[in-house]
Scaffold this motif. Structure first.
Motif, PDB file in Angstrom:
ATOM      1  N   LEU A 283     -13.623  24.691 -16.971  1.00  0.00           N
ATOM      2  CA  LEU A 283     -13.912  25.081 -18.352  1.00  0.00           C
ATOM      3  C   LEU A 283     -14.904  24.133 -19.005  1.00  0.00           C
ATOM      4  CD1 LEU A 283     -10.277  26.031 -19.404  1.00  0.00           C
ATOM      5  CD2 LEU A 283     -12.212  27.597 -19.238  1.00  0.00           C
ATOM      6  N   GLU A 284     -14.797  22.850 -18.719  1.00  0.00           N
ATOM      7  CA  GLU A 284     -15.722  21.873 -19.298  1.00  0.00           C
ATOM      8  C   GLU A 284     -17.152  22.113 -18.845  1.00  0.00           C
ATOM      9  OE1 GLU A 284     -15.753  19.347 -21.432  1.00  0.00           O
ATOM     10  OE2 GLU A 284     -13.722  19.821 -22.061  1.00  0.00           O
ATOM     11  N   THR A 285     -17.321  22.545 -17.606  1.00  0.00           N
ATOM     12  CA  THR A 285     -18.672  22.743 -17.071  1.00  0.00           C
ATOM     13  C   THR A 285     -19.318  24.004 -17.638  1.00  0.00           C
ATOM     14  OG1 THR A 285     -18.003  21.633 -15.023  1.00  0.00           O
ATOM     15  CG2 THR A 285     -20.038  22.921 -14.954  1.00  0.00           C
ATOM     16  N   GLY A 286     -18.557  25.084 -17.740  1.00  0.00           N
ATOM     17  CA  GLY A 286     -19.130  26.346 -18.195  1.00  0.00           C
ATOM     18  C   GLY A 286     -19.309  26.467 -19.693  1.00  0.00           C
ATOM     19  N   CYS A 287     -18.523  25.707 -20.474  1.00  0.00           N
ATOM     20  CA  CYS A 287     -18.599  25.783 -21.940  1.00  0.00           C
ATOM     21  C   CYS A 287     -19.642  24.805 -22.456  1.00  0.00           C
ATOM     22  CB  CYS A 287     -17.237  25.469 -22.557  1.00  0.00           C
ATOM     23  SG  CYS A 287     -15.997  26.754 -22.299  1.00  0.00           S
ATOM     24  N   GLN A 288     -20.676  25.327 -23.112  1.00  0.00           N
ATOM     25  CA  GLN A 288     -21.746  24.497 -23.655  1.00  0.00           C
ATOM     26  C   GLN A 288     -21.606  24.352 -25.171  1.00  0.00           C
ATOM     27  OE1 GLN A 288     -22.438  23.424 -20.652  1.00  0.00           O
ATOM     28  NE2 GLN A 288     -24.638  23.392 -20.991  1.00  0.00           N
ATOM     29  N   ASN A 289     -22.205  23.309 -25.698  1.00  0.00           N
ATOM     30  CA  ASN A 289     -22.204  23.075 -27.146  1.00  0.00           C
ATOM     31  C   ASN A 289     -23.256  23.984 -27.784  1.00  0.00           C
ATOM     32  OD1 ASN A 289     -22.311  22.075 -29.778  1.00  0.00           O
ATOM     33  ND2 ASN A 289     -21.968  19.971 -29.142  1.00  0.00           N
ATOM     34  N   VAL A 290     -22.881  25.206 -28.066  1.00  0.00           N
ATOM     35  CA  VAL A 290     -23.830  26.188 -28.586  1.00  0.00           C
ATOM     36  C   VAL A 290     -24.256  25.862 -30.013  1.00  0.00           C
ATOM     37  CG1 VAL A 290     -23.095  28.062 -27.075  1.00  0.00           C
ATOM     38  CG2 VAL A 290     -21.913  27.690 -29.251  1.00  0.00           C
ATOM     39  N   GLN A 291     -23.406  25.130 -30.765  1.00  0.00           N
ATOM     40  CA  GLN A 291     -23.825  24.731 -32.109  1.00  0.00           C
ATOM     41  C   GLN A 291     -25.031  23.803 -32.038  1.00  0.00           C
ATOM     42  OE1 GLN A 291     -20.742  24.477 -30.716  1.00  0.00           O
ATOM     43  NE2 GLN A 291     -19.200  24.246 -32.295  1.00  0.00           N
ATOM     44  N   LEU A 292     -25.007  22.881 -31.071  1.00  0.00           N
ATOM     45  CA  LEU A 292     -26.130  21.962 -30.904  1.00  0.00           C
ATOM     46  C   LEU A 292     -27.392  22.700 -30.474  1.00  0.00           C
ATOM     47  CD1 LEU A 292     -27.210  19.067 -30.812  1.00  0.00           C
ATOM     48  CD2 LEU A 292     -26.381  18.919 -28.457  1.00  0.00           C
ATOM     49  N   CYS A 293     -27.244  23.627 -29.530  1.00  0.00           N
ATOM     50  CA  CYS A 293     -28.387  24.409 -29.071  1.00  0.00           C
ATOM     51  C   CYS A 293     -28.973  25.235 -30.220  1.00  0.00           C
ATOM     52  CB  CYS A 293     -27.967  25.315 -27.921  1.00  0.00           C
ATOM     53  SG  CYS A 293     -29.319  26.261 -27.193  1.00  0.00           S
ATOM     54  N   THR A 294     -28.109  25.856 -31.008  1.00  0.00           N
ATOM     55  CA  THR A 294     -28.567  26.644 -32.156  1.00  0.00           C
ATOM     56  C   THR A 294     -29.282  25.767 -33.170  1.00  0.00           C
ATOM     57  OG1 THR A 294     -26.690  28.151 -31.865  1.00  0.00           O
ATOM     58  CG2 THR A 294     -27.824  28.227 -33.964  1.00  0.00           C
ATOM     59  N   ALA A 295     -28.732  24.572 -33.412  1.00  0.00           N
ATOM     60  CA  ALA A 295     -29.349  23.663 -34.382  1.00  0.00           C
ATOM     61  C   ALA A 295     -30.745  23.239 -33.921  1.00  0.00           C
ATOM     62  CB  ALA A 295     -28.464  22.439 -34.582  1.00  0.00           C
ATOM     63  N   ILE A 296     -30.895  22.938 -32.638  1.00  0.00           N
ATOM     64  CA  ILE A 296     -32.205  22.513 -32.129  1.00  0.00           C
ATOM     65  C   ILE A 296     -33.215  23.648 -32.231  1.00  0.00           C
ATOM     66  CG2 ILE A 296     -33.455  21.784 -30.061  1.00  0.00           C
ATOM     67  CD1 ILE A 296     -30.944  20.223 -29.264  1.00  0.00           C
ATOM     68  N   LEU A 297     -32.811  24.850 -31.828  1.00  0.00           N
ATOM     69  CA  LEU A 297     -33.725  25.993 -31.922  1.00  0.00           C
ATOM     70  C   LEU A 297     -34.100  26.292 -33.366  1.00  0.00           C
ATOM     71  CD1 LEU A 297     -32.194  28.472 -29.299  1.00  0.00           C
ATOM     72  CD2 LEU A 297     -34.389  27.300 -29.139  1.00  0.00           C
ATOM     73  N   LYS A 298     -33.125  26.175 -34.242  1.00  0.00           N
ATOM     74  CA  LYS A 298     -33.354  26.551 -35.641  1.00  0.00           C
ATOM     75  C   LYS A 298     -34.128  25.488 -36.408  1.00  0.00           C
ATOM     76  CE  LYS A 298     -32.857  29.468 -38.963  1.00  0.00           C
ATOM     77  NZ  LYS A 298     -34.041  28.892 -39.633  1.00  0.00           N
ATOM     78  N   LEU A 299     -33.867  24.224 -36.111  1.00  0.00           N
ATOM     79  CA  LEU A 299     -34.423  23.142 -36.923  1.00  0.00           C
ATOM     80  C   LEU A 299     -35.724  22.563 -36.381  1.00  0.00           C
ATOM     81  CD1 LEU A 299     -31.087  21.214 -37.677  1.00  0.00           C
ATOM     82  CD2 LEU A 299     -32.234  22.925 -39.104  1.00  0.00           C
ATOM     83  N   THR A 300     -36.042  22.830 -35.124  1.00  0.00           N
ATOM     84  CA  THR A 300     -37.208  22.167 -34.528  1.00  0.00           C
ATOM     85  C   THR A 300     -38.330  23.113 -34.125  1.00  0.00           C
ATOM     86  OG1 THR A 300     -36.196  22.221 -32.313  1.00  0.00           O
ATOM     87  CG2 THR A 300     -35.781  20.274 -33.655  1.00  0.00           C
ATOM     88  N   PHE A 301     -38.076  24.427 -34.050  1.00  0.00           N
ATOM     89  CA  PHE A 301     -39.119  25.377 -33.675  1.00  0.00           C
ATOM     90  C   PHE A 301     -39.487  26.249 -34.875  1.00  0.00           C
ATOM     91  CE2 PHE A 301     -37.512  24.530 -29.389  1.00  0.00           C
ATOM     92  CZ  PHE A 301     -38.704  24.368 -28.692  1.00  0.00           C
ATOM     93  N   PRO A 302     -40.770  26.594 -35.027  1.00  0.00           N
ATOM     94  CA  PRO A 302     -41.154  27.554 -36.078  1.00  0.00           C
ATOM     95  C   PRO A 302     -40.475  28.899 -35.830  1.00  0.00           C
ATOM     96  CG  PRO A 302     -43.085  26.454 -35.164  1.00  0.00           C
ATOM     97  CD  PRO A 302     -41.933  26.103 -34.273  1.00  0.00           C
ATOM     98  N   PRO A 303     -39.915  29.535 -36.860  1.00  0.00           N
ATOM     99  CA  PRO A 303     -39.202  30.794 -36.658  1.00  0.00           C
ATOM    100  C   PRO A 303     -40.076  31.897 -36.099  1.00  0.00           C
ATOM    101  CG  PRO A 303     -39.537  30.354 -38.995  1.00  0.00           C
ATOM    102  CD  PRO A 303     -39.904  29.103 -38.270  1.00  0.00           C
ATOM    103  N   GLU A 304     -41.374  31.913 -36.462  1.00  0.00           N
ATOM    104  CA  GLU A 304     -42.249  32.959 -35.935  1.00  0.00           C
ATOM    105  C   GLU A 304     -42.552  32.749 -34.454  1.00  0.00           C
ATOM    106  OE1 GLU A 304     -44.772  29.701 -37.727  1.00  0.00           O
ATOM    107  OE2 GLU A 304     -42.999  30.889 -38.307  1.00  0.00           O
ATOM    108  N   LEU A 305     -42.292  31.522 -33.949  1.00  0.00           N
ATOM    109  CA  LEU A 305     -42.543  31.245 -32.538  1.00  0.00           C
ATOM    110  C   LEU A 305     -41.316  31.539 -31.693  1.00  0.00           C
ATOM    111  CD1 LEU A 305     -44.526  30.139 -30.426  1.00  0.00           C
ATOM    112  CD2 LEU A 305     -43.612  27.862 -30.888  1.00  0.00           C
ATOM    113  N   ILE A 306     -40.153  31.085 -32.146  1.00  0.00           N
ATOM    114  CA  ILE A 306     -38.940  31.256 -31.353  1.00  0.00           C
ATOM    115  C   ILE A 306     -38.406  32.681 -31.465  1.00  0.00           C
ATOM    116  CG2 ILE A 306     -37.195  30.588 -33.042  1.00  0.00           C
ATOM    117  CD1 ILE A 306     -37.412  29.475 -29.365  1.00  0.00           C
TER     118      ILE A 306
END
Length: 370
Positions: free
Chosen positions: A266-289
């Motif tokens: 379970l530890e291997t398959g479960c990822q921190n999706v909040q962190l991934c979402t935060a990086i995509l949302k806060l670091t990439f331009p919305p029109e690009l991602i």
């Protein structure tokens, strides 16, 4: 290779896998909605990391550092197996550079809190689960940017990879250390408050995911399926499932007991999706991602559903064997205890003189006198 195409930079361009990003880009470019989502994602990440810190006890952490099996498993599972898996899936499905970056980000993330909850439901090793999640989060500060830099090489000549903000990724990861440290301090000083915060963080995880699904679904409109290609949905289904299998195989390789194998799986398959979402949302331009902002949410949906099936199968078929194993351990303990008591009785009687022996000793001189 599919990654050689130019990334979408305006509404109406072709997105990953050939899907149009027009509706997705326009919706995500809305400043008020984008800022609202950014605040929500940031708060959810802080609460999640605070809950993770509240689950860590310094005594357990010291024990794990003296025998760092959990640390080693977190390293191999989260920063060897999962990034390689994400990279291979991106190549096999010939993803565009935007989708590939989203998949790689998710694959390079540390473990998430969902695994802690699921480990409880499958009678796993909670100490191992918490230590793996915490240690992978700390290791991510250095290893996540490194993995992203290594595995993004096939798409290096594209604008989205050249804009890949490795410094911002490290900064986002570093910002999570403060709530984790605060949570550890609360656990040390106020254990009851820490238990409450752990529960709040788990519920906030579920509530946040539901809110994000509703908001992004509304923003993208009824054409959501058109904006996200089938190949991305396929990866969102296969990636957590393969992660669970890889984790179980890794724990089996280390010859760990069954309840620890379930935990590592379970530890291997479960990822921190909040962190991934935060990086995509806060670091990439919305029109690009564009609509690829949805990938970690899709991953969260399928990792939760597959983990739920894992729990259901265990409750139906595996729990009886677990109870028998525990009963067998208790019987072994009782037998050992009985044998110990018998040895104590034998040791106590050694060298003593009974009443019968005393009488017989006094009778012998009388018989000799006669």
């Amino acid at each position: 290779m599919a990654g050689s195409a130019q990334p979408p930079t305006a509404a109406g361009d072709v997105g990953p896998g050939g899907g149009s990003l027009e509706g997705g880009s326009e919706a995500f470019a809305d400043r008020s909605l984008s800022q609202g989502l950014s605040v929500l994602v940031g708060l959810a990440l802080c609460v999640t990391m605070l809950g993770l810190g509240c689950a860590v006890e310094l005594g357990q952490l010291g024990h794990q550092l003296r025998r760092p099996v959990g640390l080693l498993l977190a390293l191999l599972g989260q920063f060897v197996a999962m990034p390689l898996l994400a990279f291979l899936l991106a190549l096999i499905f010939a993803l565009d550079e935007v989708a590939a970056v989203a998949v790689l980000l998710c694959g390079c993330c540390p473990g998430g809190n969902l695994s802690n909850l699921m480990s409880v439901l499958v009678d796993g090793d909670m100490n191992l689960s918490i230590i793996m999640t915490a240690s992978s989060t700390l290791l991510a500060l250095f290893l996540m940017p490194l993995c992203l830099w290594i595995y993004s090489r096939p798409w290096i000549n594209t604008a989205v990879v050249q804009l890949l903000p490795l410094g911002a990724v490290s900064l986002t990861l570093g910002s999570t250390l403060l709530p984790i440290g605060l949570g550890v301090l609360i656990r040390y000083r106020y254990p009851r408050a820490a238990d409450l915060l752990v529960k709040i963080s788990l519920w906030s995880l579920l509530v946040t995911l539901v809110i994000l699904f509703i908001l992004t679904g509304t923003m993208l409109g009824p054409d959501l399926m058109a904006h996200i290609p089938v190949s991305v949905y396929a990866i969102a289904v296969l990636m957590p499932l393969a992660g669970y299998a890889l984790g179980y195989g890794l724990a089996t390789l280390f010859k760990m007991p069954p309840h620890c194998r379930r935990t590592v799986s379970l530890e291997t398959g479960c990822q921190n999706v909040q962190l991934c979402t935060a990086i995509l949302k806060l670091t990439f331009p919305p029109e690009l991602i564009g609509s690829m902002y949805m990938f970690p949410l899709l991953y969260a949906l399928f990792q939760s559903a597959e983990a739920g099936l894992f729990v259901l199968v265990y409750k139906m078929y595996g729990r009886d064997s677990y109870k028998q194993d525990m009963l067998g351990e208790e019987e072994d303990t009782d037998i050992s205890y009985k044998k110990l008591k018998e040895e104590e009785v034998a040791d106590t009687s050694y060298g003593t003189v009974t009443t019968e022996e005393h009488n017989s000793i006094q009778m012998e001189p009388t018989q000799t006198a006669l």
